[in-house]
Design a protein around this motif. Structure first.
Motif, mmCIF file in Angstrom:
data_model
loop_
_atom_site.group_PDB
_atom_site.id
_atom_site.type_symbol
_atom_site.label_atom_id
_atom_site.label_comp_id
_atom_site.label_asym_id
_atom_site.label_seq_id
_atom_site.Cartn_x
_atom_site.Cartn_y
_atom_site.Cartn_z
ATOM 1 N N PRO A 228 54.300 -2.498 -51.844
ATOM 2 C CA PRO A 228 52.910 -2.307 -51.423
ATOM 3 C C PRO A 228 52.531 -3.225 -50.256
ATOM 4 C CG PRO A 228 52.992 -3.559 -53.465
ATOM 5 C CD PRO A 228 54.388 -3.106 -53.196
ATOM 6 N N TYR A 229 51.723 -2.695 -49.354
ATOM 7 C CA TYR A 229 51.060 -3.509 -48.336
ATOM 8 C C TYR A 229 49.796 -4.070 -48.965
ATOM 9 C CZ TYR A 229 48.024 -4.401 -44.274
ATOM 10 O OH TYR A 229 47.158 -4.971 -43.379
ATOM 11 N N GLY A 230 49.506 -5.339 -48.706
ATOM 12 C CA GLY A 230 48.382 -5.985 -49.376
ATOM 13 C C GLY A 230 47.018 -5.475 -48.966
ATOM 14 N N GLY A 231 46.902 -4.967 -47.744
ATOM 15 C CA GLY A 231 45.598 -4.540 -47.236
ATOM 16 C C GLY A 231 45.372 -3.047 -47.337
ATOM 17 N N ILE A 232 44.517 -2.539 -46.449
ATOM 18 C CA ILE A 232 44.143 -1.126 -46.425
ATOM 19 C C ILE A 232 44.174 -0.639 -44.989
ATOM 20 C CG2 ILE A 232 42.386 0.584 -47.059
ATOM 21 C CD1 ILE A 232 41.105 -1.469 -48.851
ATOM 22 N N ALA A 233 44.685 0.561 -44.789
ATOM 23 C CA ALA A 233 44.598 1.183 -43.471
ATOM 24 C C ALA A 233 43.174 1.664 -43.242
ATOM 25 C CB ALA A 233 45.568 2.356 -43.381
ATOM 26 N N GLY A 234 42.729 1.586 -41.981
ATOM 27 C CA GLY A 234 41.390 2.074 -41.697
ATOM 28 C C GLY A 234 40.866 1.563 -40.373
ATOM 29 N N VAL A 260 36.614 -1.437 -54.456
ATOM 30 C CA VAL A 260 38.040 -1.112 -54.495
ATOM 31 C C VAL A 260 38.822 -2.403 -54.663
ATOM 32 C CG1 VAL A 260 39.989 -0.233 -53.148
ATOM 33 C CG2 VAL A 260 37.794 0.972 -53.104
ATOM 34 N N PHE A 261 39.792 -2.390 -55.543
ATOM 35 C CA PHE A 261 40.577 -3.583 -55.843
ATOM 36 C C PHE A 261 41.837 -3.627 -55.001
ATOM 37 C CE2 PHE A 261 43.580 -5.958 -58.709
ATOM 38 C CZ PHE A 261 42.906 -7.169 -58.659
ATOM 39 N N TYR A 265 46.171 -9.111 -53.298
ATOM 40 C CA TYR A 265 45.263 -10.234 -53.049
ATOM 41 C C TYR A 265 44.410 -10.571 -54.269
ATOM 42 C CZ TYR A 265 46.297 -10.050 -48.077
ATOM 43 O OH TYR A 265 46.935 -10.088 -46.863
ATOM 44 N N GLU A 266 44.409 -9.694 -55.251
ATOM 45 C CA GLU A 266 43.595 -9.854 -56.456
ATOM 46 C C GLU A 266 42.126 -10.079 -56.089
ATOM 47 O OE1 GLU A 266 45.440 -12.890 -58.809
ATOM 48 O OE2 GLU A 266 47.176 -11.633 -59.316
ATOM 49 N N LYS A 267 41.612 -9.219 -55.237
ATOM 50 C CA LYS A 267 40.222 -9.299 -54.811
ATOM 51 C C LYS A 267 39.672 -7.884 -54.630
ATOM 52 C CE LYS A 267 39.168 -10.144 -50.518
ATOM 53 N NZ LYS A 267 38.987 -10.806 -49.203
#
Length: 287
Positions: A228-234, A260-261, A265-267
């Motif tokens: 998994p990549y830790g972030g989000i595309a956008g 959204v979790f 990063y557990e955030k």
């Protein structure tokens, strides 16, 4: 439609200012594109907003994979940094695009962003192109279904950008990076956690290690590792706080807030869902 002309952006464009520092570099380009002054020098920005580096030296598989998943920066950190540097005179929101979005509607939305003096940072999955990275790149214009970008100065077709923005949070790690490291009990405990389950990372690591020792396969494994990549595309959208038209345009696309979790990063990040007539755009707001 352009926020600034190609010639203007050529003069103020910042190229990569450090290792894994596409996020900080995009910060400089946003500030320049919105005529903020003074723009911090690269060294001071990296001290204020450092990019996380890949840990190639560690012998631990789990620590290495974690360092890959969080290398660089994520959108919420970019938004926080720009708002802090400018004392909220530039504000940002983050958009997640639906993979089925109509190209023409998306192109029109981008054009309206630039018309309203909104600067955009795209967080893209470039593993689709065989690159070993995610990338933050600032966009400043759209013409003939091509999106014009900084760092480097290039352009992407709209259809291609949609794929970069909607493929999901994954990365590909070369199998050699796994086979040169030993898997320990500590690694097994760490990779057994829920955050790694979506791509069955522990199972795939164990398969790769087992294949290394099978005489039938010799010393080769034929699959790389997906993590998994830790972030989000956008898309992170920025405009000046005194830009009434820009703020009203962004506000039109923010409602129905949810969270959204981010498991690595557990955030949590806050999310607003919107429609562009055909398809849906999700807007994640940094926390």
């Amino acid at each position: 439609m352009f926020l600034k002309t190609e010639e203007e952006m050529e003069k103020i464009n910042s190229l990569q200012i450090g290792q894994s520092a596409c996020g900080p570099t995009s910060v400089l380009n946003v500030l320049a594109s919105l005529d903020f002054s003074p723009i911090p020098d690269p060294k001071s920005l990296l001290e204020f907003f450092p990019a996380r580096l890949r840990d190639y030296k560690t012998k631990s598989i789990s620590k290495y994979l974690y360092s890959r998943s969080v290398a660089g920066t994520i959108h919420s950190e970019i938004i926080d940094t720009i708002e802090k540097i400018t004392n909220n005179t530039i504000v940002g929101k983050f958009f997640i695009l639906n993979q089925y979005e109509n190209r023409d509607k998306f192109s029109n939305w981008l054009s309206q962003c630039f018309e309203n003096k909104i600067s955009l940072i795209f967080t893209m999955n470039l593993f689709l192109e065989g690159n070993d990275a995610w990338h933050h790149q600032m966009a400043y214009g759209i013409k003939d279904n091509n999106i014009y970008m900084t760092n480097p100065m290039n352009k992407y077709p709209v259809y291609q950008m949609i794929s970069y923005l909607t493929t999901g949070p994954w990365m590909i790690i070369p199998k050699e990076h796994i086979l040169t490291r030993d898997i320990t009990e500590e690694d097994i405990i760490e990779l057994s956690k829920e955050k790694w389950e979506c791509y069955r990372v522990l199972n795939r690591v164990e398969v790769l290690k087992l294949n290394l020792n099978r005489t039938f396969y010799g010393n080769k494994c034929y699959d790389d590792l997906v993590i998994p990549y830790g972030g989000i595309a956008g898309i992170s959208a920025f405009c000046k706080s005194d830009n009434e038209n820009g703020l009203n345009f962004i506000k039109k696309y923010t409602n129905n807030e949810e969270e959204v979790f981010l498991p690595i990063y557990e955030k949590y990040v806050k999310v607003n869902r919107l429609k562009l007539n055909i398809g849906i755009v999700y807007i994640a707001i940094n926390v």
